[in-house]
Enzyme design. Structure first.
Site, PDB file in Angstrom:
ATOM      1  N   LYS A  71       0.815  -1.230   0.000  1.00  0.00           N
ATOM      2  CA  LYS A  71       0.000   0.000   0.000  1.00  0.00           C
ATOM      3  C   LYS A  71       0.849   1.282   0.000  1.00  0.00           C
ATOM      4  CE  LYS A  71      -4.439  -0.763   1.982  1.00  0.00           C
ATOM      5  NZ  LYS A  71      -5.308  -0.755   3.158  1.00  0.00           N
ATOM      6  N   ASP A 108     -10.017   4.061   1.663  1.00  0.00           N
ATOM      7  CA  ASP A 108     -10.314   3.465   2.978  1.00  0.00           C
ATOM      8  C   ASP A 108     -11.095   4.421   3.889  1.00  0.00           C
ATOM      9  OD1 ASP A 108      -9.369   0.874   2.771  1.00  0.00           O
ATOM     10  OD2 ASP A 108      -7.346   1.361   3.455  1.00  0.00           O
TER      11      ASP A 108
END
Ligand code: NAP
Length: 279
Positions: A71, A108
């Protein structure tokens, strides 16, 4: 020979990646909306990441989700990084643009907020202080989202305190850092409590914090979604908390990527949840 359009491919890159629920989720949406396309798990090690990302568009990939441990690394490999992903320091969604550029975003925080709106519509940023456990990538996304909606005070504790301090340096004085061993004090008067650590995941120790200071009615969220009912959520519910599990966030963070890749905004509803749970 007729030139048939290419079937769009998407997937999730990680290492390991076999545990990911994303293939079940996107596969369900593809079937539900009758879209010709595929979404597959791609186990790619760090050493192969750059090469893989550059090969994927040539193979027909329109984008990928990104999970642990890539990520953060993908930010340096992307050509265009959204302000949100840059602020968080991590991306979970890549779009391989038609002009050849790799676009990186982080959904997110938006997924976290959409999960709250769906399962705790009474909560507002003005409800009171938030207590966040953990200071990893997921915590950064949650904290950015809480600051964006105007949360007045965010209390933060992490096993490795310097990581929490670094979040306060990045995001400012709304954050108050607590010691991990005194983290239970964060619950005093908190309106929202969030576990963003990986504790409580299947195969890991439970996330345990004394809940004596938890007020009945407090909103308690666990980002962990395997299992769905973590020990932390069960204990919080026993004390009268309003609990929300992490699956809704997973479903909501996935929707923007699906829409960009397959040109259809998917529903996040009970049928979606059931499809992922039953997979
Ligand atoms: P990460 O960057 O690796 O951070 C892990 C966090 O867990 C750190 O704060 C770490 O503390 C803490 N931790 C790990 N082991 C611990 C232990 N034994 N005791 C105390 N703290 C411990 O991971 P992440 O990307 O933030 O993900 C964290 C969790 O959120 C994972 O379970 C992930 O599946 C979940 N998540 C869910 C969603 C969703 O959509 N529901 C989205 C993103 C993430 P240290 O800094 O001290 O190591």
């Amino acid at each position: 020979m007729t030139d048939l359009p290419r079937i769009p491919l998407a997937g999730v890159i990680g290492h390991p990646v076999a545990h990911s629920r994303s293939p079940a989720l996107h596969g369900y949406w593809l079937r539900r909306y009758g879209i010709k396309g595929h979404y597959i798990p791609l186990d790619i090690g760090q050493a192969d990441l750059k090469e893989a990302l550059h090969a994927m568009p040539k193979l027909g990939f329109v984008g990928v989700n990104v999970t642990i441990p890539h990520k953060e690394t993908v930010l340096a490999l992307a050509d265009v990084v959204t302000d949100r992903a840059a602020l968080i320091g991590a991306a979970n969604t890549l779009i391989f643009r038609k002009d050849g550029l790799i676009h990186a975003d982080n959904t997110d925080g938006a997924g976290f907020m959409a999960n709250l709106r769906q399962y705790a519509p009474h909560w507002t940023a003005q409800s009171g202080p938030a207590a966040v456990f953990g200071a990893g990538g997921a915590a950064r996304a949650v904290i950015v989202a809480l600051i964006e909606v105007g949360c007045p005070e965010i209390r933060l504790a992490n096993r490795t305190r310097p990581r929490a301090e670094s979040l306060r340096n990045d995001f400012g004085t709304k954050l108050q850092v607590y010691d991990w061993v005194q983290a239970a004090n964060m619950l005093e008067g908190a309106a929202l409590v969030v576990n963003t650590t990986s504790l409580g995941m299947t195969g890991k120790p439970d996330f345990r914090v004394p809940l004596d200071a938890l007020q009945p009615g407090t909103l308690v969220i666990d980002l962990v979604y395997t299992p769905l009912a973590t020990q932390f959520l069960i204990e919080a519910q026993d004390r009268g908390a309003h609990i929300v599990d992490g699956l809704g966030m997973l479903l909501h963070q996935a929707a923007p990527g699906f829409e960009r890749w397959f040109n259809h905004r998917p529903e996040v509803d009970d049928a979606t949840r059931a499809a992922v749970l039953g997979a």
